[in-house]
Structure formats: structure tokens, C-alpha cells
Design an enzyme around this catalytic site. Sequence first.
Site, PDB file in Angstrom:
ATOM      1  N   GLU A  27       1.975  -6.622  27.393  1.00  0.00           N
ATOM      2  CA  GLU A  27       1.559  -7.995  27.672  1.00  0.00           C
ATOM      3  C   GLU A  27       1.505  -8.206  29.187  1.00  0.00           C
ATOM      4  O   GLU A  27       2.532  -8.525  29.813  1.00  0.00           O
ATOM      5  CB  GLU A  27       2.551  -8.988  27.062  1.00  0.00           C
ATOM      6  CG  GLU A  27       2.628  -8.937  25.554  1.00  0.00           C
ATOM      7  CD  GLU A  27       3.066 -10.279  24.968  1.00  0.00           C
ATOM      8  OE1 GLU A  27       2.329 -10.786  24.113  1.00  0.00           O
ATOM      9  OE2 GLU A  27       4.101 -10.813  25.372  1.00  0.00           O
ATOM     10  N   GLY A  35       0.024 -15.458  21.069  1.00  0.00           N
ATOM     11  CA  GLY A  35       0.795 -16.672  21.323  1.00  0.00           C
ATOM     12  C   GLY A  35       0.031 -17.886  20.833  1.00  0.00           C
ATOM     13  O   GLY A  35      -0.007 -18.183  19.636  1.00  0.00           O
ATOM     14  N   GLY A  36      -0.616 -18.590  21.753  1.00  0.00           N
ATOM     15  CA  GLY A  36      -1.274 -19.867  21.452  1.00  0.00           C
ATOM     16  C   GLY A  36      -2.169 -19.841  20.215  1.00  0.00           C
ATOM     17  O   GLY A  36      -2.109 -20.763  19.389  1.00  0.00           O
ATOM     18  N   GLY A  77      -1.139 -16.883  28.204  1.00  0.00           N
ATOM     19  CA  GLY A  77      -1.337 -18.330  28.267  1.00  0.00           C
ATOM     20  C   GLY A  77      -2.348 -18.778  29.297  1.00  0.00           C
ATOM     21  O   GLY A  77      -2.418 -19.970  29.629  1.00  0.00           O
ATOM     22  N   ASN A  90       3.560 -14.906  17.952  1.00  0.00           N
ATOM     23  CA  ASN A  90       4.794 -15.369  18.603  1.00  0.00           C
ATOM     24  C   ASN A  90       4.647 -16.860  18.858  1.00  0.00           C
ATOM     25  O   ASN A  90       3.860 -17.271  19.710  1.00  0.00           O
ATOM     26  CB  ASN A  90       4.970 -14.607  19.928  1.00  0.00           C
ATOM     27  CG  ASN A  90       6.135 -15.133  20.745  1.00  0.00           C
ATOM     28  OD1 ASN A  90       6.955 -15.913  20.257  1.00  0.00           O
ATOM     29  ND2 ASN A  90       6.214 -14.706  21.997  1.00  0.00           N
ATOM     30  N   TRP A  91       5.400 -17.644  18.104  1.00  0.00           N
ATOM     31  CA  TRP A  91       5.234 -19.101  18.192  1.00  0.00           C
ATOM     32  C   TRP A  91       5.946 -19.703  19.407  1.00  0.00           C
ATOM     33  O   TRP A  91       5.781 -20.873  19.681  1.00  0.00           O
ATOM     34  CB  TRP A  91       5.758 -19.762  16.916  1.00  0.00           C
ATOM     35  CG  TRP A  91       4.925 -19.492  15.707  1.00  0.00           C
ATOM     36  CD1 TRP A  91       3.801 -18.721  15.642  1.00  0.00           C
ATOM     37  CD2 TRP A  91       5.147 -20.002  14.393  1.00  0.00           C
ATOM     38  NE1 TRP A  91       3.310 -18.714  14.361  1.00  0.00           N
ATOM     39  CE2 TRP A  91       4.122 -19.491  13.571  1.00  0.00           C
ATOM     40  CE3 TRP A  91       6.116 -20.814  13.820  1.00  0.00           C
ATOM     41  CZ2 TRP A  91       4.034 -19.792  12.222  1.00  0.00           C
ATOM     42  CZ3 TRP A  91       6.036 -21.124  12.470  1.00  0.00           C
ATOM     43  CH2 TRP A  91       4.999 -20.615  11.670  1.00  0.00           C
ATOM     44  N   LYS A  92       6.796 -18.926  20.059  1.00  0.00           N
ATOM     45  CA  LYS A  92       7.566 -19.446  21.207  1.00  0.00           C
ATOM     46  C   LYS A  92       8.299 -20.720  20.763  1.00  0.00           C
ATOM     47  O   LYS A  92       8.749 -20.786  19.629  1.00  0.00           O
ATOM     48  CB  LYS A  92       6.642 -19.640  22.410  1.00  0.00           C
ATOM     49  CG  LYS A  92       5.768 -18.383  22.662  1.00  0.00           C
ATOM     50  CD  LYS A  92       5.017 -18.393  23.938  1.00  0.00           C
ATOM     51  CE  LYS A  92       4.233 -17.086  24.074  1.00  0.00           C
ATOM     52  NZ  LYS A  92       3.523 -16.961  25.326  1.00  0.00           N
ATOM     53  N   SER A 112      -3.558 -13.931  25.769  1.00  0.00           N
ATOM     54  CA  SER A 112      -4.811 -14.667  25.541  1.00  0.00           C
ATOM     55  C   SER A 112      -5.701 -14.007  24.482  1.00  0.00           C
ATOM     56  O   SER A 112      -6.938 -14.035  24.598  1.00  0.00           O
ATOM     57  CB  SER A 112      -5.570 -14.874  26.851  1.00  0.00           C
ATOM     58  OG  SER A 112      -4.819 -15.704  27.717  1.00  0.00           O
ATOM     59  N   GLU A 166       8.525 -13.958  29.273  1.00  0.00           N
ATOM     60  CA  GLU A 166       9.140 -15.281  29.514  1.00  0.00           C
ATOM     61  C   GLU A 166      10.658 -15.163  29.551  1.00  0.00           C
ATOM     62  O   GLU A 166      11.327 -15.868  30.302  1.00  0.00           O
ATOM     63  CB  GLU A 166       8.660 -16.275  28.447  1.00  0.00           C
ATOM     64  CG  GLU A 166       7.219 -16.685  28.696  1.00  0.00           C
ATOM     65  CD  GLU A 166       6.419 -17.054  27.468  1.00  0.00           C
ATOM     66  OE1 GLU A 166       7.017 -17.343  26.412  1.00  0.00           O
ATOM     67  OE2 GLU A 166       5.175 -17.027  27.550  1.00  0.00           O
ATOM     68  N   HIS A 182      10.459 -10.078  26.126  1.00  0.00           N
ATOM     69  CA  HIS A 182       9.238 -10.836  26.423  1.00  0.00           C
ATOM     70  C   HIS A 182       9.256 -11.272  27.891  1.00  0.00           C
ATOM     71  O   HIS A 182      10.310 -11.587  28.438  1.00  0.00           O
ATOM     72  CB  HIS A 182       9.148 -12.059  25.496  1.00  0.00           C
ATOM     73  CG  HIS A 182       7.803 -12.712  25.565  1.00  0.00           C
ATOM     74  ND1 HIS A 182       7.469 -13.591  26.569  1.00  0.00           N
ATOM     75  CD2 HIS A 182       6.704 -12.593  24.776  1.00  0.00           C
ATOM     76  CE1 HIS A 182       6.221 -13.985  26.389  1.00  0.00           C
ATOM     77  NE2 HIS A 182       5.732 -13.392  25.307  1.00  0.00           N
TER      78      HIS A 182
HETATM   79  P1  13P Z   1      -0.891 -16.170  24.567  1.00  0.00           P
HETATM   80  O1  13P Z   1      -1.598 -15.540  23.393  1.00  0.00           O
HETATM   81  O2  13P Z   1      -0.717 -17.657  24.410  1.00  0.00           O
HETATM   82  O3  13P Z   1      -1.513 -15.766  25.858  1.00  0.00           O
HETATM   83  O4  13P Z   1       0.606 -15.588  24.569  1.00  0.00           O
HETATM   84  C1  13P Z   1       0.808 -14.219  24.485  1.00  0.00           C
HETATM   85  C2  13P Z   1       2.241 -13.945  24.297  1.00  0.00           C
HETATM   86  O5  13P Z   1       3.052 -14.169  25.184  1.00  0.00           O
HETATM   87  C3  13P Z   1       2.674 -13.422  22.994  1.00  0.00           C
HETATM   88  O6  13P Z   1       3.983 -12.960  23.031  1.00  0.00           O
END
Ligand code: 13P
Length: 258
Positions: free
Chosen positions: A175, A241-242, A181, A17-19, A220, A105, A103
Site C-alpha cells: 500500500e 478502503g473507501g 485515500g 478495510n473499513w477503518k 485508491s 495509518e 497498516h
Molecule cells: P483507500 O482505498 O481508501 O485508498 O484505502 C486503502 C487502504 O488503506 C486499505 O487498507
Amino acid sequence: MPNTQDPTPMKPFIAGNWKMHKTAGEAVAFAQALAGELNAAQDRDIVIAPPFTALHAVSRSLAGSGIKVAAQNLHWEREGAYTGEISAAMAVEAGCSYAIIGHSERRKLFGEKDEEINRKLKSVLASGLGPIFCIGENLEDRDAGRTLAVLGSQLRKGLDSLTRRDIMETVIAYEPVWAIGTGRAATPGQAQEAHAFIRQTLGKMFDAPPAGIPVIYGGSVSPGNIRSLMEQPDINGVLVGGASLDVDSFVRIVNFDK
Ligand code: 13P
């Protein structure tokens, strides 16, 4: 003769997920590099979720690679006066196969409620996309011992009135909000406990043990911790994510067992 006794093991489902990262140009360059590294990886499902502006170009550049594309969010209506929104039909035409829905967020920063998430899931399913439905507790919930109650509530409200057929098309992403993050992933034991509960709840809600539904972990995930997470019996994949923003680290995650 094939061995009909052993159920076919589920393929690992690895999604990035690149956000809100990467322009369309950057996204295509990344997708091409990824396809070069991962071409013909048929023993796992690989999905990337770029921003809306890059969906079409990334889907085209991944044609024939086996890597699938997901939208990060969608509106539940097909079209209408909803400034700034995108529908499932639009994502289908842009080449998506999946959509991330609910999600944390979106829930926290944009005020999405379970009822809206439920409408989004239904719209995604009706369009033929596969939803990646996210749930997870925050730190306060966990510290108060409410983790499983929160997950149960999110599942029941989010999946309300979906059919058994719908759920078989759905990927559930656990999640925990406190792990996103932060560099502090859930321990394999914490994640396994939540995943087992999710699977058990799905079994009750849909009147059968839904062995074929991928339940994936996010928060993470890194090349260093993926293997211990994937060793857990109820963890079928990851939502990254990251660490999905760098080709080398995402390839190492996808190839965690090679
Ligand atoms: P991180 O891997 O950066 O913690 O993000 C997870 C995430 O929100 C994937 O949707």
C-alpha cells in the site's frame, strides 16, 4: 485426470478495510447485504475488516456465506494491563480469520515501529489467524528513488525470524502511502514493479520462490481501476478502503472479472 503440469492459479484475494467506519448495527446490515450479493463466491477469497465493536456481530451474520472477517490491528500479548488493546485470542473468539498488521495509518498516526509489527505478526500467527501484513513507501521515499529500499527494509524487519511455514500463512499488502485515500492509485506498472520486488525478496528471505503467497495491492482501488491492476502477473488481490464502504462498489470490485 487433473493436469498436474499447470499450477493451480491463486484465487483473487479481495479485502475491504473499513477503518473507523460503521457502528455494529450498520456493519451487520452491510454484511447481510453483501452476503446476499456474494453468496457462494468460491472462486475468490473475500474478507472484510470492520471496527472491533462490530467483529462478533458481523462474523455471526456472515456464518455460512464464505466471507471472512479480519481485525484491523491487534496487540502482541495474549492478555494483560494494556488499556485499550485487543489480543489475537480475543479476535479469534470474535470470529476473525485474519488480522491487518502494520497498516500505514498505524505506523504514521500511532507510531508503530517495525519491531512492534514483527511481534504482532508472530502473535497473530501463533493464534492461528492469517496476517495481512502492510508495507509501503511514502511520497518522499518514492520521489527520492528509495521505494524498493524501503519495501525491502519493511519486509526484513517485519518478517524477521518468521519461518517458511509462517510466511505461507501470510498475505502481503503493498500500500503506497501516497495512494491511500487520495484517488491517485499506483499505475499498474508501478504496482507490478513493487509486487515483483516483494515476491523476489520473499524468495530470498525464505529460501524458495514463494509462489503461493498472495501479494495484494491497496491504495485508491475502485471498480474502475481494479481490472487493470489484477491483470498484472504479480498482483493477486486488493485491499480496499473507501470503495469497500458501499455495497454496490465493493461487489463490483469483488466481481471485477465477471
Ligand atoms: P483507500 O482505498 O481508501 O485508498 O484505502 C486503502 C487502504 O488503506 C486499505 O487498507
